[in-house]
Motif scaffolding. Sequence first.
Motif, PDB file in Angstrom:
ATOM      1  N   GLU A   1       0.853  -1.188   0.000  1.00 12.33           N
ATOM      2  CA  GLU A   1       0.000   0.000   0.000  1.00 12.33           C
ATOM      3  C   GLU A   1       0.886   1.233   0.000  1.00 12.33           C
ATOM      4  OE1 GLU A   1      -3.750   1.859   2.589  1.00 12.33           O
ATOM      5  OE2 GLU A   1      -2.506   0.247   3.396  1.00 12.33           O
ATOM      6  N   GLN A   2       0.622   2.168  -0.881  1.00 17.81           N
ATOM      7  CA  GLN A   2       1.385   3.406  -0.985  1.00 17.81           C
ATOM      8  C   GLN A   2       0.423   4.583  -0.933  1.00 17.81           C
ATOM      9  OE1 GLN A   2       3.905   3.728  -4.422  1.00 17.81           O
ATOM     10  NE2 GLN A   2       4.464   5.864  -4.005  1.00 17.81           N
ATOM     11  N   ILE A   3       0.707   5.488   0.003  1.00 24.19           N
ATOM     12  CA  ILE A   3      -0.112   6.682   0.190  1.00 24.19           C
ATOM     13  C   ILE A   3       0.788   7.884  -0.023  1.00 24.19           C
ATOM     14  CG2 ILE A   3      -1.544   7.974   1.815  1.00 24.19           C
ATOM     15  CD1 ILE A   3      -2.160   5.333   3.207  1.00 24.19           C
ATOM     16  N   ASP A   4       0.459   8.711  -0.968  1.00 21.40           N
ATOM     17  CA  ASP A   4       1.311   9.855  -1.300  1.00 21.40           C
ATOM     18  C   ASP A   4       1.126  11.028  -0.344  1.00 21.40           C
ATOM     19  OD1 ASP A   4       2.366   8.497  -3.436  1.00 21.40           O
ATOM     20  OD2 ASP A   4       0.822   9.213  -4.839  1.00 21.40           O
ATOM     21  N   MET A   5       0.046  11.102   0.341  1.00 21.55           N
ATOM     22  CA  MET A   5      -0.195  12.214   1.266  1.00 21.55           C
ATOM     23  C   MET A   5      -0.271  11.688   2.703  1.00 21.55           C
ATOM     24  SD  MET A   5      -0.135  14.935  -0.569  1.00 21.55           S
ATOM     25  CE  MET A   5      -0.866  16.142   0.514  1.00 21.55           C
ATOM     26  N   ASN A   6      -1.257  12.093   3.428  1.00 18.63           N
ATOM     27  CA  ASN A   6      -1.395  11.731   4.840  1.00 18.63           C
ATOM     28  C   ASN A   6      -2.312  10.528   5.006  1.00 18.63           C
ATOM     29  OD1 ASN A   6       0.203  13.954   5.557  1.00 18.63           O
ATOM     30  ND2 ASN A   6      -1.585  15.305   5.556  1.00 18.63           N
ATOM     31  N   HIS A   7      -2.079   9.792   6.065  1.00 17.42           N
ATOM     32  CA  HIS A   7      -2.897   8.625   6.397  1.00 17.42           C
ATOM     33  C   HIS A   7      -3.370   8.777   7.841  1.00 17.42           C
ATOM     34  CE1 HIS A   7      -3.217   3.972   6.981  1.00 17.42           C
ATOM     35  NE2 HIS A   7      -4.413   4.564   6.885  1.00 17.42           N
ATOM     36  N   MET A   8      -4.646   8.872   8.046  1.00 17.75           N
ATOM     37  CA  MET A   8      -5.238   9.017   9.379  1.00 17.75           C
ATOM     38  C   MET A   8      -6.147   7.830   9.637  1.00 17.75           C
ATOM     39  SD  MET A   8      -6.157  13.092   9.417  1.00 17.75           S
ATOM     40  CE  MET A   8      -6.715  12.974  11.113  1.00 17.75           C
ATOM     41  N   SER A   9      -5.988   7.227  10.803  1.00 18.20           N
ATOM     42  CA  SER A   9      -6.778   6.056  11.167  1.00 18.20           C
ATOM     43  C   SER A   9      -7.286   6.240  12.587  1.00 18.20           C
ATOM     44  CB  SER A   9      -5.931   4.785  11.067  1.00 18.20           C
ATOM     45  OG  SER A   9      -6.677   3.664  11.500  1.00 18.20           O
ATOM     46  N   THR A  10      -8.590   6.011  12.767  1.00 18.18           N
ATOM     47  CA  THR A  10      -9.232   6.163  14.081  1.00 18.18           C
ATOM     48  C   THR A  10      -9.981   4.884  14.411  1.00 18.18           C
ATOM     49  OG1 THR A  10      -9.487   8.549  13.762  1.00 18.18           O
ATOM     50  CG2 THR A  10     -10.820   7.522  15.476  1.00 18.18           C
ATOM     51  N   VAL A  11      -9.653   4.313  15.575  1.00 15.22           N
ATOM     52  CA  VAL A  11     -10.326   3.112  16.061  1.00 15.22           C
ATOM     53  C   VAL A  11     -10.965   3.462  17.394  1.00 15.22           C
ATOM     54  CG1 VAL A  11     -10.054   0.710  16.751  1.00 15.22           C
ATOM     55  CG2 VAL A  11      -8.687   1.627  14.879  1.00 15.22           C
ATOM     56  N   ASN A  12     -12.245   3.293  17.517  1.00 10.61           N
ATOM     57  CA  ASN A  12     -12.952   3.710  18.730  1.00 10.61           C
ATOM     58  C   ASN A  12     -12.870   2.682  19.858  1.00 10.61           C
ATOM     59  OD1 ASN A  12     -13.830   6.158  17.585  1.00 10.61           O
ATOM     60  ND2 ASN A  12     -15.560   5.135  16.585  1.00 10.61           N
ATOM     61  N   ILE A  13     -12.595   1.445  19.572  1.00 13.84           N
ATOM     62  CA  ILE A  13     -12.576   0.445  20.648  1.00 13.84           C
ATOM     63  C   ILE A  13     -11.169  -0.122  20.815  1.00 13.84           C
ATOM     64  CG2 ILE A  13     -13.599  -1.702  21.509  1.00 13.84           C
ATOM     65  CD1 ILE A  13     -16.077  -1.092  19.934  1.00 13.84           C
TER      66      ILE A  13
END
Length: 233
Positions: A45-57
């Motif tokens: 997986e390649q992301i050229d900009m920002n990667h934000m991940s939110t897990v609530n539990i």
Amino acid sequence: MPTFDASTKTRTRVGIDQDSWKPGMGALGKGSEKDEALIHGTKKEQIDMNHMSTVNINRTFQTNVNFQCTVGVTRKLQDTQYLHTTNAMLKRAVMGASQYNRVGPTIITYVAPLVESHASPRSLAEPAVRMEQVTNAIKAAMDDQEVQGFAKSATGIKMEAIGMSTTATGLETFVKGLAAGVTALKDKTTALENHTAAAKMQQKAVELDVEALEAKTGLDLASLKLAANSVCM
């Protein structure tokens, strides 16, 4: 995969013969609560900009072989409670400065021996009160220099084996309840010893011994008998 034709049915919310929108028809839902993917090969997986991940539990990572993380600039972690367990070797290399700020108490337990190697001198600054409890300590020092401003020591049992000791004491006060020492070998060499003693004067009163006169008077029994026979009537 077969060619898409009229036999493939796709369920729609609104019938084909009806209008595409009408009041109260609702909105799209949040989707399924479970999403599973099985990948037998490699995932890249390649992301050229920002990667934000939110897990609530909860979030769980499991890597059975190796895990490698490379950060180019800064890595920041903020945890409420951090638990770290390493079953094998732990190696940490810091090329720059390392700074630790511990606000609460720190408890460190070493089950195996601790070996520290310092390439440069170690500096320890403790402005607060230090309390150190050592059960069994073995110290080997090639050159040990210690400077103390004010030291208090309460020793239960102390055994020392000193090869050469030099002490320069300005003022020393000892209060000992019981001192017992065993010296195996003691070699003392005094370069210069100078004793200056004040004048010592002793005064005594006149000593006079007076003994009573001893007089002895003896009586000879033989002479007394002779005198008695010499008396004439």
